[in-house]
Structure formats: structure tokens, C-alpha cells
Write a protein that holds these residues in place. Structure first.
Motif, mmCIF file in Angstrom:
data_model
loop_
_atom_site.group_PDB
_atom_site.id
_atom_site.type_symbol
_atom_site.label_atom_id
_atom_site.label_comp_id
_atom_site.label_asym_id
_atom_site.label_seq_id
_atom_site.Cartn_x
_atom_site.Cartn_y
_atom_site.Cartn_z
ATOM 1 N N UNK A 1 0.820 -1.206 0.000
ATOM 2 C CA UNK A 1 0.000 0.000 0.000
ATOM 3 C C UNK A 1 0.858 1.262 0.000
ATOM 4 N N UNK A 2 0.522 2.211 -0.888
ATOM 5 C CA UNK A 2 1.200 3.495 -0.958
ATOM 6 C C UNK A 2 0.339 4.525 -0.242
ATOM 7 N N UNK A 3 0.889 5.113 0.802
ATOM 8 C CA UNK A 3 0.081 6.091 1.538
ATOM 9 C C UNK A 3 0.409 7.518 1.147
ATOM 10 N N UNK A 4 1.631 7.804 0.673
ATOM 11 C CA UNK A 4 1.992 9.197 0.396
ATOM 12 C C UNK A 4 3.335 9.265 -0.308
ATOM 13 N N UNK A 5 3.635 10.455 -0.800
ATOM 14 C CA UNK A 5 4.913 10.678 -1.451
ATOM 15 C C UNK A 5 5.259 12.149 -1.406
ATOM 16 N N UNK A 6 6.540 12.464 -1.486
ATOM 17 C CA UNK A 6 6.989 13.853 -1.516
ATOM 18 C C UNK A 6 8.314 13.948 -2.247
ATOM 19 N N UNK B 1 6.122 6.485 0.610
ATOM 20 C CA UNK B 1 5.925 5.673 1.807
ATOM 21 C C UNK B 1 4.963 4.534 1.489
ATOM 22 N N UNK B 2 5.434 3.311 1.716
ATOM 23 C CA UNK B 2 4.647 2.117 1.430
ATOM 24 C C UNK B 2 4.552 1.258 2.678
ATOM 25 N N UNK B 3 3.525 0.442 2.710
ATOM 26 C CA UNK B 3 3.415 -0.623 3.710
ATOM 27 C C UNK B 3 3.312 -1.936 2.956
ATOM 28 N N UNK B 4 4.276 -2.824 3.223
ATOM 29 C CA UNK B 4 4.346 -4.091 2.512
ATOM 30 C C UNK B 4 4.130 -5.238 3.502
ATOM 31 N N UNK B 5 3.158 -6.078 3.234
ATOM 32 C CA UNK B 5 2.937 -7.254 4.076
ATOM 33 C C UNK B 5 2.699 -6.908 5.522
ATOM 34 N N UNK B 6 1.888 -5.875 5.777
ATOM 35 C CA UNK B 6 1.575 -5.519 7.141
ATOM 36 C C UNK B 6 2.649 -4.715 7.822
ATOM 37 N N UNK B 7 3.628 -4.213 7.045
ATOM 38 C CA UNK B 7 4.630 -3.330 7.619
ATOM 39 C C UNK B 7 5.982 -3.957 7.758
ATOM 40 N N UNK B 8 6.146 -5.266 7.470
ATOM 41 C CA UNK B 8 7.459 -5.888 7.583
ATOM 42 C C UNK B 8 8.373 -5.366 6.502
ATOM 43 N N UNK B 9 9.637 -5.048 6.827
ATOM 44 C CA UNK B 9 10.561 -4.560 5.800
ATOM 45 C C UNK B 9 10.900 -5.627 4.805
#
Length: 237
Positions: A207-212, A228-236
Motif C-alpha cells: 500500500x502506498x500512503x503518500x509521497x513527496x 511511503x509504502x506498507x508491505x505485508x503488514x509493515x514488515x521490511x
């Protein structure tokens, strides 16, 4: 340059090694893609990247653009191969990864630089790709983009199974342009851009939440793009 953090992800695209190293230290991205870069500079930036991921193993990859007149690689002024790069880190030393790269079958024959794509595949965890598409023909750039999303990304899934997929780079296509970059975005992908030519596309499980934009202090012809992304529930990755 494109930087990406997962959980809180960063993605940059730019040319200055010093500015890129400074941005890596400041933003601590999990994934960095590099356009218009010399091969040895990728190694330099890998060291900067490793300094912010001391508990993990830094991984770098590079692919030279082709040079049509010579049939070899495009070269920087210092003689090094010139092309695109990618940096990421693996959570465990035993985690395996594979680098895939190639030159697009479709090129603008009036341009001596033959455009390339580059991916790092961490099976079951992440497929990450970068590219710098044709700057001399939007028609060719769109065809290259379609090859990346319709052929390269599925190839990795066939080889090692499904994983969240992130595609980043200077596509030389615009939202609202003719053609519109959105015509290259597959169903099931999200996309953000810097208002110009740099884009981040990701499957919806990343999920992409934002960018700058990140200033590069005039060292390149455009700023970096931080997403800023969230991949697999936030795991890096």
C-alpha cells in the motif's frame, strides 16, 4: 533517484552520488532505485545504504544501458558503464535473492542509448524493479513500460512464485500526458508520481500512503521522489 521504505517506505531518483548518500542517511530507505548512474557509484551508495541497515545485509544491483553504435554498454565520461541501479537490504544473511535485468526489445532507433530494466527478486517477500524509459519517444516509452509490467513482472512470478511487486523509476511519461502513464498501470496496481516523470507503482498488497519530493540541491535535473509504502503488514523487505 527513487527511495522506498516499507512500513514507512522511501523511494528516490537522481544523479549526484554525494546528494544521494546524504538523502539515504537522512531518510533511511528500505529500497533505493537509481537512474543515470555510473557503475562504481552504485557500490559507493551501497556502503552508505549499509550504514543505515547495520543489522541486515545490503544488496546492490546494476544494469548498463546499451550503446547502439558500439554494440556494447553506454559509458560515463569517466569510462565506467552507465545505467540504472537498485539497493535494498535482506533481513537475514541466509535470505536468497536473484537479480534479473535486460535491454528492452523495443527501442527508439534514433537514440544511441538502448534503455534497460533491472529487478531484484526476493522469493516470497518482494519483487522490486527499476527502469529509465526512452526520453526521445513517448510511444517507445509506453511500449517499454508495457513490457516491464506485462512480461518482466510476470516472469519473476512464474520463476519464484508470487510476492508484492514494486516498480520505480523515471518513465518519461506523465499523468495526463499523451499517452497517459496511467494507460500502462495494470489492474491491481497503485501508482504515485512526483507531478512529472518519476513514478512508483505497486501491487495493492504494498500500500502506498503518500509521497513527496526530496531536494537534490541542483545536482540533478529533477528532485528525488520519496514514497511511503506498507508491505505485508509493515514488515521490511
Amino acid at each position: 533517484m527513487n527511495l522506498c521504505n516499507s512500513g514507512r517506505a522511501a523511494c528516490y531518483t537522481g544523479r549526484s552520488v554525494a546528494e544521494a548518500a546524504e538523502a539515504i542517511g537522512a531518510e533511511k530507505p528500505d529500497l533505493v532505485t537509481l537512474n543515470e548512474i555510473c557503475q562504481d557509484d552504485v557500490t559507493t551508495l551501497e556502503r552508505a545504504f549499509a550504514q543505515v541497515h547495520t543489522d541486515d545485509r545490503a544488496v546492490s544491483a546494476f544494469k548498463a544501458a546499451g550503446d547502439r553504435p558500439s554494440g556494447a554498454a553506454t559509458r560515463c565520461r569517466n569510462g565506467q558503464p552507465y545505467g540504472i541501479g537498485l539497493l535494498t537490504h535482506l533481513a537475514a544473511a541466509r535470505t536468497r535473492h536473484t537479480v534479473h535485468s535486460g535491454i528492452y526489445p523495443m527501442q527508439d532507433v534514433t537514440d544511441p542509448e538502448e534503455r534497460a530494466w533491472l529487478c531484484v527478486d526476493v522469493p516470497g517477500v518482494l519483487h522490486a524493479c527499476t527502469t529509465h524509459l526512452a526520453a526521445t519517444s513517448v510511444t517507445v516509452a509506453l511500449a517499454q513500460c508495457a513490457h516491464l509490467v506485462d512480461s518482466v513482472a510476470p516472469m519473476m512470478r512464474r520463476n519464484t512464485g508470487y510476492a508484492p511487486t514494486v516498480l520505480l523509476g523515471d518513465l518519461n511519461l506523465r499523468r495526463g500526458g499523451t499517452p497517459d502513464v496511467r494507460s500502462c498501470v495494470p489492474s491491481g496496481y497503485l501508482r504515485i508520481d512526483d507531478g512529472a516523470l518519476q513514478h512508483v507503482m505497486a501491487t495493492t498488497d504494498a500500500r502506498i500512503c503518500c509521497g513527496r519530493s526530496v531536494g537534490m540541491h541542483g545536482a540533478t535535473d529533477h528532485p528525488g521522489l520519496l514514497a511511503t509504502l506498507t508491505i505485508g503488514g509493515g514488515a521490511p523487505p
